[in-house]
Design a protein around this motif. Structure first.
Motif, PDB file in Angstrom:
ATOM      1  N   LEU A 197      -9.589   7.375  -3.209  1.00  0.00           N
ATOM      2  CA  LEU A 197      -8.758   7.567  -2.078  1.00  0.00           C
ATOM      3  C   LEU A 197      -9.027   8.731  -1.382  1.00  0.00           C
ATOM      4  O   LEU A 197      -9.773   9.878  -1.680  1.00  0.00           O
ATOM      5  CB  LEU A 197      -7.322   7.489  -2.609  1.00  0.00           C
ATOM      6  CG  LEU A 197      -6.497   6.628  -3.172  1.00  0.00           C
ATOM      7  CD1 LEU A 197      -5.206   6.930  -3.885  1.00  0.00           C
ATOM      8  CD2 LEU A 197      -6.379   5.285  -2.302  1.00  0.00           C
ATOM      9  N   TYR A 198      -8.624   8.785   0.060  1.00  0.00           N
ATOM     10  CA  TYR A 198      -8.891   9.760   0.984  1.00  0.00           C
ATOM     11  C   TYR A 198      -7.746  10.675   0.871  1.00  0.00           C
ATOM     12  O   TYR A 198      -6.652  10.541   0.659  1.00  0.00           O
ATOM     13  CB  TYR A 198      -8.839   9.435   2.372  1.00  0.00           C
ATOM     14  CG  TYR A 198     -10.008   8.448   2.671  1.00  0.00           C
ATOM     15  CD1 TYR A 198     -11.326   9.033   3.162  1.00  0.00           C
ATOM     16  CD2 TYR A 198      -9.965   7.185   2.575  1.00  0.00           C
ATOM     17  CE1 TYR A 198     -12.245   8.269   3.384  1.00  0.00           C
ATOM     18  CE2 TYR A 198     -10.907   6.155   2.880  1.00  0.00           C
ATOM     19  CZ  TYR A 198     -12.443   6.891   3.273  1.00  0.00           C
ATOM     20  OH  TYR A 198     -13.276   6.131   3.553  1.00  0.00           O
ATOM     21  N   ILE A 199      -8.071  12.098   0.734  1.00  0.00           N
ATOM     22  CA  ILE A 199      -7.100  13.284   0.806  1.00  0.00           C
ATOM     23  C   ILE A 199      -6.746  13.458   2.204  1.00  0.00           C
ATOM     24  O   ILE A 199      -7.335  13.582   3.010  1.00  0.00           O
ATOM     25  CB  ILE A 199      -7.746  14.297  -0.079  1.00  0.00           C
ATOM     26  CG1 ILE A 199      -8.181  14.155  -1.540  1.00  0.00           C
ATOM     27  CG2 ILE A 199      -6.599  15.450   0.240  1.00  0.00           C
ATOM     28  CD1 ILE A 199      -8.810  15.202  -2.249  1.00  0.00           C
ATOM     29  N   LYS A 200      -5.625  13.035   2.447  1.00  0.00           N
ATOM     30  CA  LYS A 200      -5.167  13.142   3.777  1.00  0.00           C
ATOM     31  C   LYS A 200      -5.247  14.450   4.386  1.00  0.00           C
ATOM     32  O   LYS A 200      -5.596  14.390   5.751  1.00  0.00           O
ATOM     33  CB  LYS A 200      -3.598  12.819   3.745  1.00  0.00           C
ATOM     34  CG  LYS A 200      -3.278  11.124   3.328  1.00  0.00           C
ATOM     35  CD  LYS A 200      -1.643  10.846   3.551  1.00  0.00           C
ATOM     36  CE  LYS A 200      -1.446   9.513   3.085  1.00  0.00           C
ATOM     37  NZ  LYS A 200       0.082   9.029   3.266  1.00  0.00           N
TER      38      LYS A 200
ATOM     39  N   ASP B 164       4.995  10.786   2.090  1.00  0.00           N
ATOM     40  CA  ASP B 164       4.993  11.580   0.689  1.00  0.00           C
ATOM     41  C   ASP B 164       3.858  11.426  -0.037  1.00  0.00           C
ATOM     42  O   ASP B 164       3.372  12.242  -0.654  1.00  0.00           O
ATOM     43  CB  ASP B 164       6.102  11.247   0.060  1.00  0.00           C
ATOM     44  CG  ASP B 164       7.531  11.091   0.454  1.00  0.00           C
ATOM     45  OD1 ASP B 164       7.619  12.324   1.268  1.00  0.00           O
ATOM     46  OD2 ASP B 164       8.507  10.574  -0.050  1.00  0.00           O
ATOM     47  N   ALA B 165       3.025  10.568   0.154  1.00  0.00           N
ATOM     48  CA  ALA B 165       1.697  10.125  -0.345  1.00  0.00           C
ATOM     49  C   ALA B 165       0.724  11.353   0.089  1.00  0.00           C
ATOM     50  O   ALA B 165       0.473  11.383   1.345  1.00  0.00           O
ATOM     51  CB  ALA B 165       1.082   8.706  -0.315  1.00  0.00           C
ATOM     52  N   ALA B 166       0.057  12.038  -0.901  1.00  0.00           N
ATOM     53  CA  ALA B 166      -0.860  12.914  -0.590  1.00  0.00           C
ATOM     54  C   ALA B 166      -2.569  12.286  -0.305  1.00  0.00           C
ATOM     55  O   ALA B 166      -3.205  13.052   0.416  1.00  0.00           O
ATOM     56  CB  ALA B 166      -1.077  13.875  -1.604  1.00  0.00           C
ATOM     57  N   CYS B 167      -2.627  11.267  -0.833  1.00  0.00           N
ATOM     58  CA  CYS B 167      -3.823  10.472  -0.676  1.00  0.00           C
ATOM     59  C   CYS B 167      -3.481   9.338   0.063  1.00  0.00           C
ATOM     60  O   CYS B 167      -2.532   8.727   0.041  1.00  0.00           O
ATOM     61  CB  CYS B 167      -4.408  10.214  -1.851  1.00  0.00           C
ATOM     62  SG  CYS B 167      -4.770  11.715  -2.974  1.00  0.00           S
ATOM     63  N   GLY B 168      -4.487   8.773   0.792  1.00  0.00           N
ATOM     64  CA  GLY B 168      -4.434   7.503   1.530  1.00  0.00           C
ATOM     65  C   GLY B 168      -5.668   6.457   1.340  1.00  0.00           C
ATOM     66  O   GLY B 168      -6.758   6.931   0.947  1.00  0.00           O
TER      67      GLY B 168
ATOM     68  N   ASP C  67       0.847  -1.187   0.129  1.00  0.00           N
ATOM     69  CA  ASP C  67      -0.068   0.074   0.013  1.00  0.00           C
ATOM     70  C   ASP C  67       0.753   1.342   0.039  1.00  0.00           C
ATOM     71  O   ASP C  67       1.534   1.618   0.932  1.00  0.00           O
ATOM     72  CB  ASP C  67      -0.888  -0.036   1.236  1.00  0.00           C
ATOM     73  CG  ASP C  67      -1.858   0.971   1.195  1.00  0.00           C
ATOM     74  OD1 ASP C  67      -1.887   2.128   0.285  1.00  0.00           O
ATOM     75  OD2 ASP C  67      -2.710   1.043   2.109  1.00  0.00           O
ATOM     76  N   HIS C  68       1.017   2.010  -1.036  1.00  0.00           N
ATOM     77  CA  HIS C  68       2.017   3.092  -1.392  1.00  0.00           C
ATOM     78  C   HIS C  68       1.400   4.215  -0.655  1.00  0.00           C
ATOM     79  O   HIS C  68       2.188   5.110  -0.330  1.00  0.00           O
ATOM     80  CB  HIS C  68       2.270   3.272  -2.769  1.00  0.00           C
ATOM     81  CG  HIS C  68       3.091   2.079  -3.400  1.00  0.00           C
ATOM     82  ND1 HIS C  68       4.389   2.069  -3.115  1.00  0.00           N
ATOM     83  CD2 HIS C  68       2.529   0.868  -4.230  1.00  0.00           C
ATOM     84  CE1 HIS C  68       4.771   0.758  -3.653  1.00  0.00           C
ATOM     85  NE2 HIS C  68       3.759   0.349  -4.502  1.00  0.00           N
ATOM     86  N   THR C  69       0.310   4.264  -0.265  1.00  0.00           N
ATOM     87  CA  THR C  69      -0.341   5.249   0.367  1.00  0.00           C
ATOM     88  C   THR C  69       0.066   5.690   1.702  1.00  0.00           C
ATOM     89  O   THR C  69      -0.191   6.422   2.447  1.00  0.00           O
ATOM     90  CB  THR C  69      -1.840   5.441   0.178  1.00  0.00           C
ATOM     91  OG1 THR C  69      -2.390   4.403   1.137  1.00  0.00           O
ATOM     92  CG2 THR C  69      -2.560   5.267  -1.238  1.00  0.00           C
ATOM     93  N   MET C  70       0.631   4.608   2.465  1.00  0.00           N
ATOM     94  CA  MET C  70       1.041   4.550   3.771  1.00  0.00           C
ATOM     95  C   MET C  70       2.263   5.537   4.087  1.00  0.00           C
ATOM     96  O   MET C  70       2.754   5.699   5.036  1.00  0.00           O
ATOM     97  CB  MET C  70       1.452   3.115   4.251  1.00  0.00           C
ATOM     98  CG  MET C  70       0.097   2.269   4.237  1.00  0.00           C
ATOM     99  SD  MET C  70      -1.254   3.065   5.204  1.00  0.00           S
ATOM    100  CE  MET C  70      -0.991   2.212   6.878  1.00  0.00           C
ATOM    101  N   THR C  71       2.901   5.988   2.808  1.00  0.00           N
ATOM    102  CA  THR C  71       4.074   6.534   3.033  1.00  0.00           C
ATOM    103  C   THR C  71       3.930   7.931   3.383  1.00  0.00           C
ATOM    104  O   THR C  71       2.674   8.471   3.265  1.00  0.00           O
ATOM    105  CB  THR C  71       4.996   6.675   1.647  1.00  0.00           C
ATOM    106  OG1 THR C  71       4.057   7.460   0.805  1.00  0.00           O
ATOM    107  CG2 THR C  71       5.395   5.083   1.298  1.00  0.00           C
TER     108      THR C  71
END
Length: 86
Positions: A50-53, A9-13, A3-7
């Protein structure tokens, strides 16, 4: 599958990121999601799915009961009087 959204740097989750950020298991998050959304919790972006963090963080910040005070900066409380004027 990663799950690359866990970083950071990711703006979305993903929903997994949102659950973890809220301190919940993914199962609990899915069961509480209708109630959260009824209280204004952001829904996933319809294009990205995706959720916008930043939106999730802003929603949680609005729910805080005790807001940050401008009397404390960098962990040091400012005096309530102007000592420079003495």
């Amino acid at each position: 599958m990663t799950d690359h959204t866990m970083t950071r740097d990711a703006a979305c989750g993903s929903a997994r990121w949102a659950a973890g950020f809220m301190g919940m298991s993914i199962r609990t998050f899915y069961s509480k999601r209708p109630t959260l959304e009824a209280k204004g919790f952001p829904r996933p972006d319809p294009v990205l799915n995706l959720y916008i963090k930043a939106d999730v963080k802003a929603w949680l910040e609005k729910r805080r009961r005790i807001q940050d005070s401008d009397k404390v900066v960098d962990g040091i409380e400012r005096p309530s009087i102007n000592l420079d004027a003495l």
